[in-house]
Design a protein around this motif. Structure first.
Motif, short mmCIF file in Angstrom:
data_model
loop_
_atom_site.label_atom_id
_atom_site.label_comp_id
_atom_site.label_asym_id
_atom_site.label_seq_id
_atom_site.Cartn_x
_atom_site.Cartn_y
_atom_site.Cartn_z
N TYR A 46 0.80 -1.23 0.00
CA TYR A 46 0.00 0.00 0.00
C TYR A 46 0.83 1.28 0.00
O TYR A 46 0.29 2.36 0.07
CB TYR A 46 -0.95 0.00 1.20
CG TYR A 46 -1.94 -1.12 1.14
CD1 TYR A 46 -2.95 -1.11 0.18
CD2 TYR A 46 -1.88 -2.19 2.01
CE1 TYR A 46 -3.86 -2.15 0.09
CE2 TYR A 46 -2.79 -3.23 1.94
CZ TYR A 46 -3.78 -3.20 0.97
OH TYR A 46 -4.68 -4.23 0.89
N THR A 48 3.11 4.50 -1.08
CA THR A 48 3.19 5.40 -2.23
C THR A 48 4.52 5.24 -2.96
O THR A 48 4.66 5.68 -4.09
CB THR A 48 3.14 6.88 -1.77
OG1 THR A 48 4.15 7.07 -0.77
CG2 THR A 48 1.79 7.24 -1.19
N LEU A 119 1.16 14.06 -4.77
CA LEU A 119 0.12 13.07 -4.51
C LEU A 119 -0.88 13.10 -5.68
O LEU A 119 -1.02 14.12 -6.35
CB LEU A 119 -0.61 13.40 -3.20
CG LEU A 119 0.27 13.38 -1.94
CD1 LEU A 119 -0.54 13.76 -0.70
CD2 LEU A 119 0.90 11.99 -1.74
N PRO A 120 -1.58 11.99 -5.91
CA PRO A 120 -2.46 11.93 -7.09
C PRO A 120 -3.62 12.92 -7.03
O PRO A 120 -4.22 13.23 -8.06
CB PRO A 120 -2.99 10.49 -7.06
CG PRO A 120 -2.77 10.01 -5.67
CD PRO A 120 -1.57 10.73 -5.17
N THR A 121 -3.95 13.42 -5.84
CA THR A 121 -5.03 14.40 -5.71
C THR A 121 -4.63 15.78 -6.22
O THR A 121 -5.47 16.67 -6.29
CB THR A 121 -5.41 14.54 -4.23
OG1 THR A 121 -4.22 14.47 -3.45
CG2 THR A 121 -6.36 13.46 -3.79
N GLY A 122 -3.33 15.98 -6.50
CA GLY A 122 -2.90 17.32 -6.85
C GLY A 122 -2.57 18.12 -5.61
O GLY A 122 -2.64 19.35 -5.61
N VAL A 156 -8.79 3.78 -13.85
CA VAL A 156 -9.79 4.31 -12.92
C VAL A 156 -9.08 4.78 -11.65
O VAL A 156 -8.11 4.17 -11.21
CB VAL A 156 -10.82 3.21 -12.59
CG1 VAL A 156 -11.83 3.70 -11.56
CG2 VAL A 156 -11.54 2.77 -13.86
N GLY A 157 -9.55 5.89 -11.07
CA GLY A 157 -9.01 6.34 -9.79
C GLY A 157 -7.80 7.23 -9.93
O GLY A 157 -7.20 7.62 -8.92
N PHE A 158 -7.41 7.57 -11.15
CA PHE A 158 -6.34 8.53 -11.36
C PHE A 158 -6.79 9.46 -12.48
O PHE A 158 -7.13 9.01 -13.57
CB PHE A 158 -5.03 7.85 -11.75
CG PHE A 158 -3.90 8.84 -11.95
CD1 PHE A 158 -3.09 9.19 -10.88
CD2 PHE A 158 -3.68 9.44 -13.18
CE1 PHE A 158 -2.06 10.11 -11.04
CE2 PHE A 158 -2.66 10.37 -13.35
CZ PHE A 158 -1.84 10.70 -12.28
N SER A 159 -6.80 10.76 -12.18
CA SER A 159 -7.25 11.72 -13.18
C SER A 159 -6.22 12.84 -13.31
O SER A 159 -5.93 13.54 -12.35
CB SER A 159 -8.60 12.31 -12.75
OG SER A 159 -8.84 13.53 -13.42
N THR A 253 -0.33 6.05 -7.31
CA THR A 253 -1.74 5.81 -7.60
C THR A 253 -2.36 5.01 -6.45
O THR A 253 -1.64 4.49 -5.60
CB THR A 253 -1.94 5.02 -8.90
OG1 THR A 253 -1.34 3.73 -8.73
CG2 THR A 253 -1.31 5.71 -10.08
N MET A 254 -3.69 4.90 -6.47
CA MET A 254 -4.36 4.13 -5.44
C MET A 254 -4.09 2.64 -5.62
O MET A 254 -3.77 2.20 -6.73
CB MET A 254 -5.87 4.42 -5.46
CG MET A 254 -6.60 3.86 -6.66
SD MET A 254 -8.38 4.23 -6.65
CE MET A 254 -8.93 3.21 -5.29
N PRO A 255 -4.23 1.84 -4.58
CA PRO A 255 -4.00 0.40 -4.72
C PRO A 255 -5.05 -0.25 -5.63
O PRO A 255 -6.17 0.26 -5.69
CB PRO A 255 -4.14 -0.14 -3.29
CG PRO A 255 -4.42 1.01 -2.39
CD PRO A 255 -4.63 2.23 -3.22
#
Lengths: 426, 529
Positions: A46, A48, A119-122, A156-159, A253-255
């Motif tokens: 899990y 990063t 982080l993937p959220t920006g 999915v889950g990464f934008s 990215t998310m797991p």
């Protein structure tokens, strides 16, 4: 018929296959200590990929982790990292990063100050040591380089849009591009692991590089979700940079995510070649604390096996890895039944607001150890002279909120191995 | 932004939505507002039990009979929201023999179909029931999806009369002149923006908040007791039927199956503050301890979440304030004695009797408007809208599978909710708006309702919403944070056993990977404490 269990004799048994367990294994091999490592999946998957040392204090980011570590004892009495001198933490961290680098995942060594990683959220997070495949991202943020963030059809889950939008105020030169990954562009869900393995093939790299080149425009830098290979990320990364012609970096990215998978597969494959006896995908089911050794029993397809170890390092992690279990009546250490320091009752485990910057009291629960990192019984006496503990199972820390997980795992593993070395006469 | 309508209905619970549709069926256009969203209060915080009336037969024959009649009407008019699974009343060793002996007669008095069953037979069909059971009766209890009920009523009111639902809109005051309310002064609780809503009639269906709303109009005749009830959701369906403990109502004595899960409840504690309603570990333990007497498996079942609602119980003058004893009946206040001619409050009552409450309110409001259309909700079926069945477990998955479109990725893996469902909710669901919060999408679909309680799907749906341009800035992260914080309120009291690793993983993901602990509720970098 009940055949006699097979027996393995060793200097040290390391229980747990997370970062702390593998760090302990690296340090044992360095010192010529015979080690058997036992564990099932663990929470390493899990991560990063960033190696945190000490990044935050109650939601406030820390620039100078070394000064913060020196002050930690005042605000977090008994914090495992506050009980170790800077020299130990530094030495352990550097050595582990170097060892991982030798195995094929290079890390930018920890410096005097923390860095802001992506982080993937920006959002940015403060960390200490970054894998080489992600390093250009921190630099691009720091220097506000013109950068294009690329995401993939079906991922999915990464934008990339999310990342770009949320960094916009801080990083004006960002833009996003949405492209198809070679052979995975039919629209069906595309998984990072599949992309990462595909990029270990040169032809896929060439095709993807051509698609990236088409959207680079005048950007100086390209950011991708973490998909640059599983087994040789540094090679895949270098090859892609050469093909695209600008610096490239990965974003976690998310797991199920690639950075954790990489570390686990690499360590599981490379460490046995260096002399570690690794029993992965197995869980110790029985422990026997004897005066001069500690026995760990487990079962494989051929029956029972007993590891007879002169010393042991307990690095079984917390709830996610199974080192601790929560029952309605209280928290319990699962393998040996060690006392667990914990809040008075279940009502005190968590705060009302899940994002309270002080963190939840349960996060600080765990196994209490002496200065040699030996778990203590209810009377404050070491449970066994040869039993040590390392990593997230230790009481008095909040590794997620403090962003100190890697530092905690690696430095406490080092200290535990110090104890093992003394006991083993090495 | 300002609005005009024939009627303003305050409170987006099942009663307010029922009134909106009742009026629409008479050709009256309403605006429905809620300070939160649909079913934010007791309508979303209950068992989803459509009472046969058996529960109240022993104490309140009138309420019991109302429940029976209303239950029968809803089974006819809204079958899509109801599972007529049946119910049992079961007593165990030590329960009051006198209560057991009188039960059948009390049900008969309320007209409830109540059949005695042999205990052996009951345990054969419901093996989860304790072997210490000593008596059992079958009653026509059923379960109801209150979310589907509210969504479809709002959608039908829109279809019939162009009625409108405005979420996150709170009344802050009324302009009163000459014995009439001229306008409701409102506030958008998300943006803080002021709104004026003008109507000819004003209806207060604000449930637990109805006393406060009445006071804003200068009426002090509404007195409501707040009785907090906590329930807990087990991750398996333990029984086919609703199982009630055959005794004077107490904690943890009703187990209601809902799709593939079971809901155990409830506690009853009088509270003084509506802003801190959250289930506690202590309340969960009380439910489990009592519930496991009847259903022993509850002692070691995995629970997914707990939730709490506040029953708005009408306080009779001179009542002793005990929530269990307070009436489940309802009252319609016309506020004439308070000097107002176009304001009404409907308070008290139950989920099961909401339609009757809406009918009485609709009759008064229609008469005041000079509208002579009769109430039609007792006979007119509630249209089952394809687009509101997303709250039904398994519906999204079936639609997705049938469509066989590989590009329609699954965003919520626990409940198999694909992108297309989220898109449809955004485009068509009642209360949909341009920057729709994840919580509002959750209310209108199965997002966040599975075993991971939104830990994973929140990330996937949020990314999708950024991709399609629903969010264009940090507010999207703030809304994800808000959604997760809300789900956490429910998971926190059941964090033990296999739920604890889930919580630790959530912490790792939401703080470690996403950094949501570093931002505030608006998504901005948090103020360090």
């Amino acid at each position: 018929m009940n055949p006699e269990p097979r027996r393995i004799t060793t200097d040290v048994a390391i229980v747990g296959t997370g970062l702390a367990g593998f760090a302990a294994a690296v340090f044992c091999l360095d010192r010529g200590i015979a080690a058997v490592q036992l564990g099932h999946a663990g929470a390493l998957t899990y991560t990063t990929g960033y190696f945190d040392l000490l990044g935050y204090d109650r939601g406030r980011s820390i620039d100078d982790p070394w000064r913060a570590l020196a002050d930690l004892g005042a605000t977090w009495p008994g914090h495992p990292l506050a009980r170790l001198p800077r020299s130990t933490i530094e030495q352990a961290f550097r050595r582990f990063a170097e060892a991982i680098g030798d195995l094929g995942i290079a890390y930018v060594p920890p410096g005097a100050t923390n860095v802001r990683a992506l982080l993937p959220t920006g959002l940015a997070k403060t960390t200490s040591s970054i894998p080489r495949t992600m390093a250009a991202g921190a630099a691009a943020l720091a220097e506000k380089k013109r950068t294009v963030i690329v995401d993939f059809i079906g991922l999915v889950g990464f934008s990339a849009k999310e990342f770009v939008t949320n960094f916009a105020a801080d990083w004006p030169g960002l833009s996003s591009a949405h492209i198809g990954f070679p052979d995975l562009d039919g629209g069906a869900e595309a998984y990072p692991e599949v992309m990462a393995r595909a990029l270990e093939v040169r032809a896929t790299r060439e095709r993807l590089a051509a698609r990236i080149r088409a959207v680079v425009g005048d950007a100086d830098c390209v950011g991708l979700p973490a998909v640059l290979g599983v087994h040789a990320p540094d090679r895949v990364h270098a090859a892609m940079e050469e093909l695209v012609g600008v610096p490239i970096f990965e974003i976690p990215t998310m797991p199920p995510a690639v950075p954790g998978l990489r570390l686990r597969e690499l360590l599981e494959q490379a460490m046995p070649a260096r002399g570690l006896r690794l029993v992965s995908q197995h869980k110790a089911t029985r422990v026997d604390l004897r005066p001069d050794r500690i026995d760990f029993g487990y079962r494989d397809n051929f029956g029972e096996v007993v590891i007879e170890a002169r010393t042991a390092i307990l690095a079984t992690g917390r709830f996610l890895s199974g080192g601790l279990v929560a029952e309605r009546s209280g928290l319990r250490e699962t393998l040996i039944g060690l006392p667990v320091e914990q809040p008075a009752g279940r009502g005190d485990w968590h705060r009302d607001d899940c994002f309270d910057v002080r963190g939840h009291p349960i996060n600080r629960s765990g196994v209490v150890v002496d200065d040699d990192f030996r778990p203590l019984d209810h009377d404050g006496v070491p449970v066994h002279p040869g039993l040590f503990a390392a990593g997230a199972i230790l009481a008095g820390q909040d590794w997620v909120r403090q962003r100190c997980g890697a530092g905690l795992a690696i430095a406490t593993a080092w200290r535990a191995v110090d104890g093992v070395a003394r006991m083993s006469g090495r | 932004m300002n609005f005009d309508a024939d009627v303003l209905v305050i409170g987006g619970g099942v009663t307010g939505c029922g009134i909106l549709r009742d009026l629409a069926l008479r050709g009256i256009r309403g605006i429905l507002i809620d300070r939160g969203d649909l079913n934010s209060g007791a309508s979303g915080g209950n068992h989803g039990l459509l009472h046969s009336g058996g529960r109240y037969a022993s104490s309140d024959t009138e309420t019991a009979a109302e429940c029976r009649i209303e239950g029968e009407i809803l089974k006819r008019t809204a079958p899509q929201a109801i599972d007529a699974c049946g119910g049992l009343f079961v007593a165990v060793e030590g329960d009051d023999e006198g209560f057991i002996a009188r039960f059948a007669a009390r049900c008969a008095a309320a007209g409830i179909d109540c059949a005695p069953l042999a205990v052996d037979e009951v345990r054969r069909s419901e093996p989860a029931i304790s072997e210490r059971a000593i008596a059992a009766y079958a009653v026509p209890d059923a379960t109801v999806d209150p979310f589907r009920l509210t969504i479809e009523q709002v959608a039908d009111a829109r279809r019939l009369a162009d009625s409108l639902f405005l979420p996150h809109t709170e009344v802050t005051g009324f302009d009163i002149d000459g014995g009439r309310i001229r306008a409701a002064r409102c506030r958008d609780t998300r943006s803080g923006e002021a709104r004026i809503i003008r109507a000819r009639q004003y209806v207060n269906a604000a449930g637990a908040w109805s006393m406060a709303v009445a006071r804003l109009a200068g009426c002090d005749d509404v007195r409501v007791l707040w009785s907090k009830g906590t329930l807990v959701i087990a991750n398996t369906r333990l029984t086919r039927r609703v199982v009630n403990r055959l005794r004077t109502p107490g904690d943890g004595d009703i187990l209601v199956p809902g799709g593939t899960v079971s809901l155990l409840g409830t506690t009853s504690d009088t509270v003084a503050d509506l802003d801190v309603i959250r289930p506690t570990p202590e309340e969960v333990d009380r439910n489990i301890e009592e519930g496991s007497v009847l259903i022993p498996a509850l002692a070691h079942t995995r629970f997914i979440r707990a939730f709490a609602g506040v029953r708005p119980l009408l306080l009779p003058t001179g009542g002793d304030g005990d929530g269990r004893k307070a009436s489940r009946g309802f009252t319609l206040f016309d506020h004439v004695a308070q000097g107002l001619g176009n304001f009404a409050t409907i308070a008290g009552g139950k989920l099961t009797t909401f339609r009757l409450m809406a009918e009485r309110t609709g009759d008064l409001v229609a008469a005041r408007l000079g509208n002579r259309e009769p109430c039609r909700t007792a006979t007119e079926p509630l249209p089952a809208l394809e687009r509101s069945s997303w709250t039904e477990p398994g519906h999204s998955a079936r639609t997705w599978f049938a469509a066989k479109n590989p590009a329609d990725s699954i965003l919520c893996e626990c409940e198999m909710v694909p992108k297309s469902t989220v898109d449809a909710v955004l485009e068509m669901a009642p209360g949909a708006e341009p920057q729709m919060p994840l919580r509002a999408i959750g209310v209108r679909s199965r997002i966040g309702k599975g075993t991971c309680q939104g830990s994973f799907c929140a990330i996937r749906v949020t990314s999708h919403l950024y991709d399609r341009g629903t969010y264009g800035g940090r507010e999207g992260l703030g809304l994800m944070r808000d959604f997760l914080a809300e789900r956490y309120k429910g998971t926190r009291p059941v964090l033990w056993g296999p739920q604890m690793p889930q919580a630790e993983l959530a912490e790792t993901l939401h703080c470690g990977l996403l950094g949501l602990d570093l931002i505030d509720a608006r998504g901005q970098d948090g103020e360090p404490r």
